[in-house]
Design a protein around this motif. Structure first.
Motif, PDB file in Angstrom:
ATOM      1  N   GLN A 104       7.884   3.693  -1.983  1.00  0.00           N
ATOM      2  CA  GLN A 104       9.273   4.010  -1.666  1.00  0.00           C
ATOM      3  C   GLN A 104       9.452   4.360  -0.194  1.00  0.00           C
ATOM      4  O   GLN A 104      10.428   3.951   0.436  1.00  0.00           O
ATOM      5  N   PHE A 105       8.525   5.125   0.345  1.00  0.00           N
ATOM      6  CA  PHE A 105       8.641   5.551   1.744  1.00  0.00           C
ATOM      7  C   PHE A 105       8.770   4.341   2.668  1.00  0.00           C
ATOM      8  O   PHE A 105       9.700   4.253   3.480  1.00  0.00           O
ATOM      9  N   PHE A 106       7.849   3.389   2.543  1.00  0.00           N
ATOM     10  CA  PHE A 106       7.884   2.237   3.444  1.00  0.00           C
ATOM     11  C   PHE A 106       9.035   1.295   3.118  1.00  0.00           C
ATOM     12  O   PHE A 106       9.622   0.691   4.020  1.00  0.00           O
ATOM     13  N   SER A 107       9.393   1.189   1.834  1.00  0.00           N
ATOM     14  CA  SER A 107      10.521   0.328   1.466  1.00  0.00           C
ATOM     15  C   SER A 107      11.812   0.814   2.110  1.00  0.00           C
ATOM     16  O   SER A 107      12.570   0.029   2.702  1.00  0.00           O
ATOM     17  N   TRP A 108      12.082   2.119   1.999  1.00  0.00           N
ATOM     18  CA  TRP A 108      13.344   2.659   2.507  1.00  0.00           C
ATOM     19  C   TRP A 108      13.334   2.816   4.022  1.00  0.00           C
ATOM     20  O   TRP A 108      14.403   2.750   4.651  1.00  0.00           O
ATOM     21  N   PHE A 109      12.175   2.975   4.632  1.00  0.00           N
ATOM     22  CA  PHE A 109      12.105   2.947   6.093  1.00  0.00           C
ATOM     23  C   PHE A 109      12.564   1.570   6.584  1.00  0.00           C
ATOM     24  O   PHE A 109      13.350   1.452   7.536  1.00  0.00           O
ATOM     25  N   GLY A 110      12.075   0.515   5.918  1.00  0.00           N
ATOM     26  CA  GLY A 110      12.482  -0.836   6.292  1.00  0.00           C
ATOM     27  C   GLY A 110      13.963  -1.069   6.095  1.00  0.00           C
ATOM     28  O   GLY A 110      14.637  -1.681   6.933  1.00  0.00           O
ATOM     29  N   LEU A 111      14.501  -0.574   4.982  1.00  0.00           N
ATOM     30  CA  LEU A 111      15.929  -0.741   4.724  1.00  0.00           C
ATOM     31  C   LEU A 111      16.783  -0.045   5.774  1.00  0.00           C
ATOM     32  O   LEU A 111      17.771  -0.613   6.271  1.00  0.00           O
ATOM     33  N   PHE A 112      16.406   1.189   6.123  1.00  0.00           N
ATOM     34  CA  PHE A 112      17.226   1.931   7.073  1.00  0.00           C
ATOM     35  C   PHE A 112      17.156   1.323   8.464  1.00  0.00           C
ATOM     36  O   PHE A 112      18.141   1.324   9.210  1.00  0.00           O
ATOM     37  N   PHE A 141      16.455 -10.131  -2.647  1.00  0.00           N
ATOM     38  CA  PHE A 141      15.453  -9.925  -3.692  1.00  0.00           C
ATOM     39  C   PHE A 141      14.775  -8.567  -3.531  1.00  0.00           C
ATOM     40  O   PHE A 141      14.556  -7.847  -4.515  1.00  0.00           O
ATOM     41  N   ALA A 142      14.425  -8.222  -2.290  1.00  0.00           N
ATOM     42  CA  ALA A 142      13.778  -6.928  -2.046  1.00  0.00           C
ATOM     43  C   ALA A 142      14.701  -5.778  -2.435  1.00  0.00           C
ATOM     44  O   ALA A 142      14.284  -4.825  -3.110  1.00  0.00           O
ATOM     45  N   TRP A 143      15.956  -5.852  -2.032  1.00  0.00           N
ATOM     46  CA  TRP A 143      16.930  -4.798  -2.315  1.00  0.00           C
ATOM     47  C   TRP A 143      17.110  -4.614  -3.823  1.00  0.00           C
ATOM     48  O   TRP A 143      17.107  -3.497  -4.344  1.00  0.00           O
ATOM     49  N   SER A 144      17.237  -5.721  -4.535  1.00  0.00           N
ATOM     50  CA  SER A 144      17.408  -5.645  -5.977  1.00  0.00           C
ATOM     51  C   SER A 144      16.202  -4.993  -6.647  1.00  0.00           C
ATOM     52  O   SER A 144      16.346  -4.138  -7.532  1.00  0.00           O
ATOM     53  N   SER A 145      15.017  -5.368  -6.218  1.00  0.00           N
ATOM     54  CA  SER A 145      13.808  -4.818  -6.834  1.00  0.00           C
ATOM     55  C   SER A 145      13.599  -3.351  -6.464  1.00  0.00           C
ATOM     56  O   SER A 145      13.163  -2.549  -7.297  1.00  0.00           O
ATOM     57  N   ILE A 205      13.626  10.997   2.938  1.00  0.00           N
ATOM     58  CA  ILE A 205      12.751  11.333   4.068  1.00  0.00           C
ATOM     59  C   ILE A 205      12.545  10.143   5.002  1.00  0.00           C
ATOM     60  O   ILE A 205      12.674  10.283   6.228  1.00  0.00           O
ATOM     61  N   PRO A 206      12.232   8.925   4.494  1.00  0.00           N
ATOM     62  CA  PRO A 206      12.103   7.804   5.436  1.00  0.00           C
ATOM     63  C   PRO A 206      13.403   7.448   6.135  1.00  0.00           C
ATOM     64  O   PRO A 206      13.379   6.983   7.282  1.00  0.00           O
ATOM     65  N   GLN A 207      14.544   7.678   5.469  1.00  0.00           N
ATOM     66  CA  GLN A 207      15.824   7.432   6.143  1.00  0.00           C
ATOM     67  C   GLN A 207      16.019   8.412   7.300  1.00  0.00           C
ATOM     68  O   GLN A 207      16.434   8.022   8.404  1.00  0.00           O
ATOM     69  N   LEU A 208      15.737   9.682   7.044  1.00  0.00           N
ATOM     70  CA  LEU A 208      15.855  10.674   8.111  1.00  0.00           C
ATOM     71  C   LEU A 208      14.871  10.373   9.235  1.00  0.00           C
ATOM     72  O   LEU A 208      15.204  10.493  10.422  1.00  0.00           O
ATOM     73  N   LEU A 209      13.649   9.967   8.860  1.00  0.00           N
ATOM     74  CA  LEU A 209      12.645   9.642   9.877  1.00  0.00           C
ATOM     75  C   LEU A 209      13.086   8.438  10.702  1.00  0.00           C
ATOM     76  O   LEU A 209      12.980   8.444  11.936  1.00  0.00           O
ATOM     77  N   ALA A 210      13.604   7.404  10.023  1.00  0.00           N
ATOM     78  CA  ALA A 210      14.066   6.220  10.743  1.00  0.00           C
ATOM     79  C   ALA A 210      15.205   6.567  11.691  1.00  0.00           C
ATOM     80  O   ALA A 210      15.245   6.094  12.838  1.00  0.00           O
ATOM     81  N   ALA A 247       7.535  -5.104   8.790  1.00  0.00           N
ATOM     82  CA  ALA A 247       6.182  -4.577   8.616  1.00  0.00           C
ATOM     83  C   ALA A 247       6.155  -3.494   7.543  1.00  0.00           C
ATOM     84  O   ALA A 247       5.215  -3.432   6.726  1.00  0.00           O
ATOM     85  N   ALA A 248       7.186  -2.662   7.513  1.00  0.00           N
ATOM     86  CA  ALA A 248       7.251  -1.604   6.497  1.00  0.00           C
ATOM     87  C   ALA A 248       7.352  -2.209   5.100  1.00  0.00           C
ATOM     88  O   ALA A 248       6.700  -1.736   4.158  1.00  0.00           O
ATOM     89  N   PHE A 249       8.139  -3.271   4.931  1.00  0.00           N
ATOM     90  CA  PHE A 249       8.238  -3.951   3.634  1.00  0.00           C
ATOM     91  C   PHE A 249       6.876  -4.496   3.194  1.00  0.00           C
ATOM     92  O   PHE A 249       6.495  -4.377   2.020  1.00  0.00           O
ATOM     93  N   LEU A 250       6.152  -5.097   4.119  1.00  0.00           N
ATOM     94  CA  LEU A 250       4.862  -5.702   3.770  1.00  0.00           C
ATOM     95  C   LEU A 250       3.828  -4.633   3.421  1.00  0.00           C
ATOM     96  O   LEU A 250       3.014  -4.817   2.505  1.00  0.00           O
ATOM     97  N   ILE A 251       3.856  -3.504   4.124  1.00  0.00           N
ATOM     98  CA  ILE A 251       2.971  -2.392   3.776  1.00  0.00           C
ATOM     99  C   ILE A 251       3.302  -1.879   2.379  1.00  0.00           C
ATOM    100  O   ILE A 251       2.408  -1.591   1.571  1.00  0.00           O
ATOM    101  N   ALA A 252       4.602  -1.772   2.072  1.00  0.00           N
ATOM    102  CA  ALA A 252       5.020  -1.332   0.734  1.00  0.00           C
ATOM    103  C   ALA A 252       4.513  -2.290  -0.335  1.00  0.00           C
ATOM    104  O   ALA A 252       4.085  -1.866  -1.420  1.00  0.00           O
ATOM    105  N   ALA A 253       4.564  -3.606  -0.040  1.00  0.00           N
ATOM    106  CA  ALA A 253       4.093  -4.602  -1.013  1.00  0.00           C
ATOM    107  C   ALA A 253       2.605  -4.417  -1.308  1.00  0.00           C
ATOM    108  O   ALA A 253       2.168  -4.524  -2.466  1.00  0.00           O
ATOM    109  N   ILE A 254       1.821  -4.132  -0.284  1.00  0.00           N
ATOM    110  CA  ILE A 254       0.392  -3.891  -0.487  1.00  0.00           C
ATOM    111  C   ILE A 254       0.174  -2.611  -1.296  1.00  0.00           C
ATOM    112  O   ILE A 254      -0.656  -2.556  -2.208  1.00  0.00           O
ATOM    113  N   ALA A 255       0.962  -1.575  -0.978  1.00  0.00           N
ATOM    114  CA  ALA A 255       0.811  -0.281  -1.653  1.00  0.00           C
ATOM    115  C   ALA A 255       1.154  -0.353  -3.135  1.00  0.00           C
ATOM    116  O   ALA A 255       0.681   0.474  -3.921  1.00  0.00           O
TER     117      ALA A 255
END
Length: 510
Positions: free
Chosen positions: A316-324, A419-423, A454-459, A484-492
């Motif tokens: 979630q952290f890396f997903s929402w960092f990427g979104l923000f 697709f990423a947003w929906s998932s 937290i990732p939104q505030l950090l971003a 890059a944050a999305f791809l890290i989230a995918a690995i995690a």
């Protein structure tokens, strides 16, 4: 004893309220800056609005989750919060575009943020409460479908009123245009109707039934029903950890002041110190034997998170960092990189900004359609694989902004983002709901929101500094960081233990 499977129409009724919630949320996101600037806010002061909403959620969602876990009345467990939250949100939607002063508009924004969170937070737990594990992917995907449809309608509503119904989109200085005011009124009416539909067409299991389901599930696994009645975290751990985090937060604030860094970094310092202070207060309450209050229980539950929830927190952290990163910087990135404009008053910049509005509508529309496909992928493979695929598509979609020069073709990248947003809106909740005790579904859904906020505030606090320091202030690189944050989230995702996965794999191989 197991929960009854629900029909598609019953799941539709459960999730329909999210359509209304997203209308309100979408109108707020699309028009808040416009309203504030109309009332005299300088553009340099608008950034704080990106922090207001997640900061409100950080406080409100775990509180509402904790309270809804302990509620039972005529409307059930979660539905009283839908009911009153929808009424408060509708009132704020009517008030905000009629605000005569900046202070009233700011107050309406905070009321709206809090009210939307009161309504929205129990909806996540509602699906986990009512659906058996094998239907949760469908339930959360249905929520994603309504989020996508609601976001598209909310984004387009002022434009529709102006271009289809001839409602004026301009007004004298200091007044909100009629198209915006009417959009807020219509959005409030739809929100109230949609949420009330869910309130009065659905039912909930009683606390006794939920306890029986949990006991049956634990018995099937050969486990005891998990409780938090033990000693929990030691007082010394709270006090030591609290002191360390508080000192670290103060040190960051001192560094920001001494080095004259961006003032937004004070928010990061406050976040760190606030986490420390919460532990110190919890430790003192525990030392005094006063642990029967909501604050102590929420903090104790935070440190007693199931392993699956901790693993999902990283995703979630890396997903929402990427979104923000995308939400904040797509407009300046596209305007500068694809339209060659950095002057916000120029025709080229505004053409780019208008096109970004279309692109955002595209990814929300794709998200609504993807919500129908993601459960199919999850059933064919697993929820983890489905989520990883969607996150990779999102990462490639954002990365395409650096490669594609024709702005019209950026629509292709937004398909991946959709697709990423929906998932992101469905898969983590589907996995999480099977790993937390049913009687604490609400509070854990609220705590899970920390790893969105937290990732939104950090971003919001560090992305500007990163771009200025390492990328010459070019906004396009924020989208690369988001990719890059999305791809890290995918690995995690593959480090997450999905409790429901072995059961589904056994069904597929039997």
């Amino acid at each position: 004893m197991t929960k009854a499977r629900l029909s598609l129409f019953q799941i539709w009724n459960m999730c329909f309220g999210f359509f209304g919630i997203q209308i309100g949320f979408g109108l707020q996101n699309a028009n808040t800056s416009r309203i504030f600037q109309t009332l005299g806010v300088e553009i340099d002061h608008l950034a704080i609005l990106w922090i207001a909403a997640p900061a409100t959620g950080l406080l409100v969602q775990p509180i509402i989750g904790h309270l809804s876990d302990k509620t039972w009345g005529r409307l059930g467990r979660r539905r009283p919060y839908f009911f009153w939250g929808a009424i408060l949100t509708t009132a704020a939607l009517v008030l905000m575009p009629n605000s005569p002063t900046l202070w009233i508009a700011a107050s309406a924004l905070w009321i709206m943020d809090a009210s939307i969170n009161i309504t929205m937070e129990p909806f996540r737990a509602f699906v986990g409460d009512n659906l058996p594990d094998e239907q949760r992917s469908t339930g959360y995907a249905m929520q994603s479908f309504f989020i996508g449809i609601g976001a598209v309608l909310a984004s387009c509503l002022p434009w529709i009123l102006t271009n289809w119904l001839d409602v004026a989109n301009t007004a004298p200085a200091g007044q909100i245009p009629p198209s915006v005011r009417i959009a807020f009124y219509a959005g409030g009416a739809v929100l109230l109707a949609a949420v009330m539909w869910t309130v009065f067409t659905t039912r909930e299991y009683s606390p006794e039934q939920m306890a029986a389901f949990e006991a049956a599930q634990a018995a099937a696994k050969g486990e005891a029903v998990a409780t938090h009645a033990g000693p929990g975290r030691a007082v010394a751990a709270y006090l030591t950890g609290g002191a360390i985090w508080t000192i670290a937060g103060l040190a960051v604030a001192a560094g920001v002041y001494a080095l004259k860094l961006e003032k937004e970094l004070y928010v990061l310092a406050a976040l760190i110190a606030g986490f420390g202070l919460a532990q110190l207060v919890a430790g003192q309450l525990k030392r005094a034997g006063r642990t029967g209050n909501g604050f102590s229980e929420v903090v104790e539950d935070l440190f007693a998170m199931p392993a699956t929830m901790k693993q999902l927190a990283v995703v979630q952290f890396f997903s929402w960092f990427g979104l923000f990163a995308m939400w904040i910087y797509t407009t300046p990135a596209v305007a500068a990189f694809h339209y060659g404009a950095t002057d916000a008053t120029s025709a080229a910049y505004n053409a780019g900004a208008d096109w970004v509005g279309v692109l955002f509508g595209v990814y929300n529309g794709v998200a609504a359609l993807a919500a129908l496909l993601i459960p199919v992928i999850a059933r064919a493979f697993s929820r983890r694989v489905a989520h990883a695929i969607c996150l990779v598509l999102g990462g490639l979609g954002l990365l395409s902004f650096m490669v594609i020069r024709d702005p019209k073709l950026l629509v292709l990248g937004m398909v991946g983002v959709g697709f990423a947003w929906s998932s992101i809106l469905s898969s983590p909740y589907s996995i999480l709901s099977g790993s937390v005790p049913g009687r604490k579904m609400g509070v854990y859904m609220g705590i899970f929101n920390f790893f969105i906020v937290i990732p939104q505030l950090l971003a919001a606090t560090v992305l500007g500094l990163l771009l200025k320091t390492f990328f010459g202030g070019q906004a396009i690189w924020a989208l690369v960081l988001g990719a890059a944050a999305f791809l890290i989230a995918a690995i995690a995702v593959f480090a997450v233990n999905d409790p429901g996965e072995p059961k589904r794999l056994a069904k597929l191989t039997s």
